[in-house]
Design a protein around this motif. Sequence first.
Motif, PDB file in Angstrom:
ATOM      1  N   GLU A   1      35.920  16.567  14.591  1.00 21.89           N
ATOM      2  CA  GLU A   1      34.891  17.447  15.150  1.00 21.89           C
ATOM      3  C   GLU A   1      33.628  16.671  15.516  1.00 21.89           C
ATOM      4  OE1 GLU A   1      35.160  20.487  16.198  1.00 21.89           O
ATOM      5  OE2 GLU A   1      37.161  20.849  15.386  1.00 21.89           O
ATOM      6  N   SER A   2      33.305  15.658  14.732  1.00 17.06           N
ATOM      7  CA  SER A   2      32.133  14.837  15.019  1.00 17.06           C
ATOM      8  C   SER A   2      32.304  14.069  16.336  1.00 17.06           C
ATOM      9  CB  SER A   2      31.890  13.855  13.865  1.00 17.06           C
ATOM     10  OG  SER A   2      30.824  12.991  14.164  1.00 17.06           O
ATOM     11  N   VAL A   3      33.475  13.477  16.529  1.00 20.42           N
ATOM     12  CA  VAL A   3      33.746  12.744  17.764  1.00 20.42           C
ATOM     13  C   VAL A   3      33.765  13.709  18.950  1.00 20.42           C
ATOM     14  CG1 VAL A   3      35.470  11.362  18.999  1.00 20.42           C
ATOM     15  CG2 VAL A   3      35.001  10.899  16.588  1.00 20.42           C
ATOM     16  N   ARG A   4      34.424  14.840  18.774  1.00 18.62           N
ATOM     17  CA  ARG A   4      34.495  15.845  19.835  1.00 18.62           C
ATOM     18  C   ARG A   4      33.087  16.325  20.210  1.00 18.62           C
ATOM     19  NH1 ARG A   4      34.174  21.114  21.032  1.00 18.62           N
ATOM     20  NH2 ARG A   4      35.789  22.054  22.339  1.00 18.62           N
ATOM     21  N   HIS A   5      32.283  16.625  19.191  1.00 15.89           N
ATOM     22  CA  HIS A   5      30.914  17.098  19.430  1.00 15.89           C
ATOM     23  C   HIS A   5      30.111  16.050  20.205  1.00 15.89           C
ATOM     24  CE1 HIS A   5      27.020  18.966  18.865  1.00 15.89           C
ATOM     25  NE2 HIS A   5      26.582  17.796  18.431  1.00 15.89           N
ATOM     26  N   SER A   6      30.294  14.802  19.865  1.00 16.51           N
ATOM     27  CA  SER A   6      29.576  13.730  20.560  1.00 16.51           C
ATOM     28  C   SER A   6      29.919  13.721  22.052  1.00 16.51           C
ATOM     29  CB  SER A   6      29.927  12.388  19.920  1.00 16.51           C
ATOM     30  OG  SER A   6      29.293  11.340  20.595  1.00 16.51           O
TER      31      SER A   6
END
Length: 137
Positions: free
Chosen positions: A47-52
């Motif tokens: 989710e962190s990578v996607r959000h970025s």
Amino acid sequence: MTAGPVDEADRYTAMCDARTALALSLGTSVGDIDPASGYSMSRRSYESVRHSWVSSIKYHGFSAVYEQDSLDKARAFWLERRPEFIDGDDWLAAGMAEHREHWQSIGHPCNRPSCDEHGDGLLMLQAAEEVRQQIGR
């Protein structure tokens, strides 16, 4: 002094161990840690990578010429390791939807010349494709 292959292997192993320890200290379960690299493969990391990516596209738009390869590599990384997270999750579509909404709320298109949505990005993509065909790539 140049490090030999054994030194490099030791350094790599130590880095993997350090990443594993860090992931554990941040609450990542052992099953969500890639044993070969020590990186977290948790839902939270995904989710962190996607959000970025989505956030970057929201504010800066997207240019297939400049960013498609990197986006494809990021998605392939997760598809290989955690396909259940990425199945049906289109980061580009989500980012472009937020991009349109963000700039609409401001009242003008983004000012990135290479943005595929608002700039000349499509023309740049077509020109890049023509060059690739000319050089046989």
